[in-house]
Structure formats: structure tokens, C-alpha cells
Design a protein around this motif. Structure first.
Motif, short mmCIF file in Angstrom:
data_model
loop_
_atom_site.label_atom_id
_atom_site.label_comp_id
_atom_site.label_asym_id
_atom_site.label_seq_id
_atom_site.Cartn_x
_atom_site.Cartn_y
_atom_site.Cartn_z
N MET A 102 0.85 -1.18 0.00
CA MET A 102 0.00 0.00 0.00
C MET A 102 0.89 1.24 0.00
O MET A 102 1.74 1.39 0.87
CB MET A 102 -0.88 0.03 1.25
N HIS B 278 -5.29 8.83 0.81
CA HIS B 278 -5.49 7.94 -0.34
C HIS B 278 -4.28 7.02 -0.47
O HIS B 278 -3.14 7.47 -0.48
CB HIS B 278 -5.66 8.76 -1.61
N GLU C 257 -2.79 3.52 -2.68
CA GLU C 257 -2.94 2.64 -3.84
C GLU C 257 -2.25 1.32 -3.52
O GLU C 257 -1.17 1.30 -2.95
CB GLU C 257 -2.31 3.26 -5.08
N CYS C 258 -2.91 0.25 -3.91
CA CYS C 258 -2.34 -1.08 -3.75
C CYS C 258 -1.81 -1.51 -5.11
O CYS C 258 -2.56 -1.56 -6.08
CB CYS C 258 -3.39 -2.05 -3.24
N GLU D 118 -9.53 -7.49 -6.81
CA GLU D 118 -9.45 -6.58 -5.68
C GLU D 118 -9.31 -5.14 -6.14
O GLU D 118 -8.84 -4.87 -7.24
CB GLU D 118 -8.26 -6.93 -4.78
N ASP E 94 -7.58 1.34 -5.10
CA ASP E 94 -7.61 2.57 -4.32
C ASP E 94 -8.30 2.36 -2.97
O ASP E 94 -9.39 1.79 -2.91
CB ASP E 94 -8.35 3.66 -5.09
N TYR E 95 -7.65 2.85 -1.92
CA TYR E 95 -8.21 2.78 -0.58
C TYR E 95 -8.14 4.16 0.04
O TYR E 95 -7.13 4.85 -0.08
CB TYR E 95 -7.42 1.79 0.30
N TYR E 96 -9.21 4.55 0.73
CA TYR E 96 -9.28 5.86 1.38
C TYR E 96 -9.61 5.65 2.86
O TYR E 96 -10.47 4.83 3.20
CB TYR E 96 -10.38 6.71 0.75
N LEU F 243 -6.19 1.23 8.10
CA LEU F 243 -6.13 0.45 6.87
C LEU F 243 -6.53 -1.00 7.12
O LEU F 243 -7.29 -1.59 6.34
CB LEU F 243 -4.73 0.50 6.26
N LYS G 68 -10.24 -1.12 7.57
CA LYS G 68 -10.89 -0.93 6.27
C LYS G 68 -10.87 -2.24 5.48
O LYS G 68 -11.88 -2.64 4.91
CB LYS G 68 -10.17 0.18 5.51
N LEU G 69 -9.72 -2.90 5.45
CA LEU G 69 -9.61 -4.14 4.69
C LEU G 69 -10.48 -5.24 5.29
O LEU G 69 -11.12 -5.99 4.57
CB LEU G 69 -8.14 -4.58 4.61
N LEU H 157 -14.02 -4.46 4.31
CA LEU H 157 -14.30 -4.78 2.90
C LEU H 157 -14.45 -6.28 2.71
O LEU H 157 -15.30 -6.73 1.95
CB LEU H 157 -13.18 -4.24 2.00
#
Length: 87
Positions: A9, A24, A26-27, A34, A37-39, A64, A67-68, A71
Motif C-alpha cells: 500500500m 489515499h 494505492e495497492c 481486488e 484505491d483505498y481511502y 487500513l 478498512k480491509l 471490505l
């Protein structure tokens, strides 16, 4: 499908909002299907409680990970939307 265990990330940008900062990430190797973009949001209250850059990094990592996890749970729950249950 969970993110690959070796996913990288990268912090790419931020946006200052009224009561928070949006970060923001990015992976670059997310795995099949998958998102890239992750915010995450860091609130002003959370920022005020930080005493060092290390604290900030720990907070970002925790957000993070949360968030993961969220998701991954959401991906499983999406299949249940619209189904009825008899309890």
C-alpha cells in the motif's frame, strides 16, 4: 476475496476536509478482483491525540487494517442482501 498477504500500500495523496483528513492509498499488487484505491479518514480529534509520527503511522496502519477487514466482510455480506430469514 481477501487482499494478498504481501500487498503493498502506497500513500499517494491526501485531502483536507472540514473535520478530518482523507488519506489515499494505492495497492500495487492487490490480487485478482481486488480494488486498487483505498481511502481512510483521520479525524481532527484523532490528530489532536497524536504525539509523534510513529503514533500517526500506527493509527494509519490500524485504520487500513480495519478498512480491509470491513471490505472482506462486506464482500461476503453482499451475497445475503435481499434474502429473507426465518428466525
Amino acid at each position: 476475496m481477501p487482499l494478498q498477504s504481501n500487498a503493498v500500500m502506497t500513500f499517494t495523496s491526501y485531502k483536507v476536509l472540514d473535520i478530518a483528513i482523507e488519506l489515499h492509498f494505492e495497492c500495487h499488487n492487490p490480487g485478482p478482483g481486488e480494488v486498487v484505491d483505498y481511502y481512510i479518514l483521520i479525524t481532527d480529534t484523532e490528530i489532536a491525540a497524536l504525539t509523534s509520527l510513529s503514533d500517526f503511522a500506527t493509527l494509519v496502519d490500524a485504520k487500513l487494517k480495519r478498512k480491509l477487514r470491513g471490505l472482506n466482510i462486506a464482500n461476503r455480506l453482499d451475497a445475503l442482501i435481499g434474502q429473507s430469514r426465518v428466525i
